[in-house]
Design an enzyme around this catalytic site. Sequence first.
Site, PDB file in Angstrom:
ATOM      1  CG  ASP A  66      88.886  24.618  88.455  1.00  0.00           C
ATOM      2  OD1 ASP A  66      88.025  25.269  87.825  1.00  0.00           O
ATOM      3  OD2 ASP A  66      90.097  24.870  88.381  1.00  0.00           O
ATOM      4  CG  ASP A 118      92.310  32.468  85.305  1.00  0.00           C
ATOM      5  OD1 ASP A 118      93.024  32.913  86.214  1.00  0.00           O
ATOM      6  OD2 ASP A 118      91.689  31.415  85.396  1.00  0.00           O
TER       7      ASP A 118
END
Length: 829
Positions: free
Chosen positions: A103, A523
């Site tokens: 992405d 993340d």
Amino acid sequence: MHRSLPSAPKRSASILAASALLPLCLAGLPAAADAPGARPVGATPATTSGLTSPLRPGPRDPAPSRPAAAGYTWGNVQIEGGGFVPGIIYNPTEEGLVYARTDIGGAYRLDREADRWVPLLDHVGWDDWNRNGVLSLATDPVRTERVYAAVGMYTNEWDPDHGAILRSEDHGETWQATELPFKVGGNMPGRGIGERLQIDPRDPDTLYFGAEGGNGLWRSTDAGVTWAEVESFPNAGDFVPVPGSEWSYETQNVGVLWTAFDTRGAVAGEGSRTIFTAVADTEDILYRSDDGGETWAPVPGAPTGFLPHKGVIDEASGSLYLTTSNTAGPYDGSDGEVWRYSIDDGTWSDITPQQRPVGGDFGFSGLSVDASDPDTLMVTTQIQWWPDILIFRSTDRGETWTPIWDYTTGQDGESVLERRYTQDISRAPWLTFGAQPSEPVAGAEPSPKLGWMAESFEINPHDPDEAMYGTGATIYRTENLTAWDEEGGTVRISAQAQGIEETAIQDLVAPEGEVDVLSAMLDLGGFVHEDVDTVPGMITDPYMGGSTSVDAAGTAPEVLVRAGTDGSGVHRVAVSRDAGGSWAAGSPVEGAQSPGLVAVTADGGRIVWSAPGIGVQVSTDDGATWTASAGISGAARVEADRVDPQRVYAWSEGTFLTSHDGGASFAASAGAGAGDAPGASAALPVQGEVRFGAVPGVEGEVWLAGGAEGEPYGLFRSRDGGDTWSALPGFDAADAVGFGKAAPGASTPAVYVSGERDGVRGIFRSIDGGAGWTRINDDQHQWGRTGFAITGDPDVFGRVYIATNGRGIVMGDIDVAGKADGRPGRGRG
């Protein structure tokens, strides 16, 4: 995108574990003009640094590093994975050819001989950064050297640029681009749906692309060179993830989703006659054309209430299979169905798997039919956060299913977990996210998990034993899939993301000694790399799922600090006094609105933490207690002198401040804002982003990079602790600066800058204190935005670490001739 924009793009987190990190807001980025009406779009070569030329990534090379024209070899500090892989695409006719799309981190091709994924879009540069978002990818089944990618990052105001279709005639070694008249959202909701970009197997010069944002269905009849809207297609979709939301990320029309071809009876070269296209419209999800896309009509009896995530045609049985979910994903989806449609007689069959081991429902996404045995198909849950995703397999066209794990009742009446798999994460041990590895048991979350956001599950069309699926963190692969069908058979699943580096790096520091580099990233939090070629475990105690800043003490490099957000959502600082072997969590400060930035004084005695909501704070006891610094208001960028333990520097809204008491108090530097009068200090940036650092081994020398177009913007140096400044000539822009080991015979550390010099964007190095500069990357190695952080290695001359937004920690070394594998030596000295 130009650097005058108020903030550089940040990535949206691929949600890891159950704590959801949503995309960082890029408010203030100007929106692109409204897309023009339907019209043919001609091919235009991409632009890099203002020069018109075809897009060209690096050479096809299985090695993790690639030699560049500038005398450098480029690769990555090894993490292996780290982000969402929404698409895995096998070529149906060339055995061994498979691609993966991410992405925010570009596209990859698997090199089978080396068993590594090769990055294909490293040529994407500063101005076309959005092309690292890949919404869809297609590989040609006839001319298999051809590959296409639909690229763009966001469809809302965060991305000012339109999307593009990239095309390659050499498996992705070189590319050309056709810009589209609308945006493409490789990192938007619904990015796991598709593939939106499809090639007609009976006429491979004809491609279809399902656009977002109400822009409809588009077609190319000249192998992707020009595109035009299919004006006869009646439905551009109307589904938005959260209608009425004040957050534009949630209000974009997901659009047209995918196209599938029934090639039975079609003549090669004349194109398929029967074509299906799915749309994000829960009332009319599927349209059919029987005249090669000239006219379209809704498919009678199609299921309603859900979005069609995947569609696969099995021509042996004349069936179209669908997986559906009630959301666009990838983070959610609480209901859905699986359907089989008979293309010839128009009947629909609900073949939804019925097993619900923990009682809850879920949507479906991943879908694959075994090309060697079309009665066999597999589907995945779009998401099931707890305890784990489910994968289902059927060998009778969906009449019955078996799950990869299930709950049964033991003799004592207690639930027992039965599974058909084993899992190996030895290549990426951090996939436990700090937990101890454990065997799956009923009523608990396994460690590691099978994954989350598993929207692409693909059986190798040439080998029924091989399958791959992407998750929010990695790619998993099995090479004995058919063992599933044996009594008591066990499928071996292993993490196989070697070569894929898809992390968003926020900060880097390379201390002297045993640690090569310490990172802060979204993340995953970041890593302590003692060896750049070895994937480490995750930093724990505390685990920080999002880290923003790191530092090492200048004269005590074993003292490391990091700032981040822990597993409970609290912003805090952590300290290590043994080079990352163990960490102690500091106390939070009430009111902190983000993790902010952290610095540690040269001797490791004091920690200075700056964050919105709490301003600048100092601690003398490793963060157990904090005291607000005097003389400075609000959050600021902070750095410590590398030699003097009493000096700490800060920059805030154009003012440079210095502390001479270890951060207890600050005062504006004498020459701050003095202007450009003869003999006066150069004016520092007032707007834009600024990053600065003190020179190792040199007391009081500070270099600062940053600014905004129309304002002071470039590279600045102070030799007197920030009292006066000079602008280094030749830099049109500079965004990050760092230091590394001095060149042989040199008396000052090497300086590395991510910036623009004499009109050329790149990574620059000086070995003589800024008198001369060399661009050390080239147009094939640009990695999108590289302005977050840069640092040299203090122990290896020439080695540089670069923070990227989606391509991990890029590492460059001087190319050493005569190395057997073409890679430079890794020795420290």
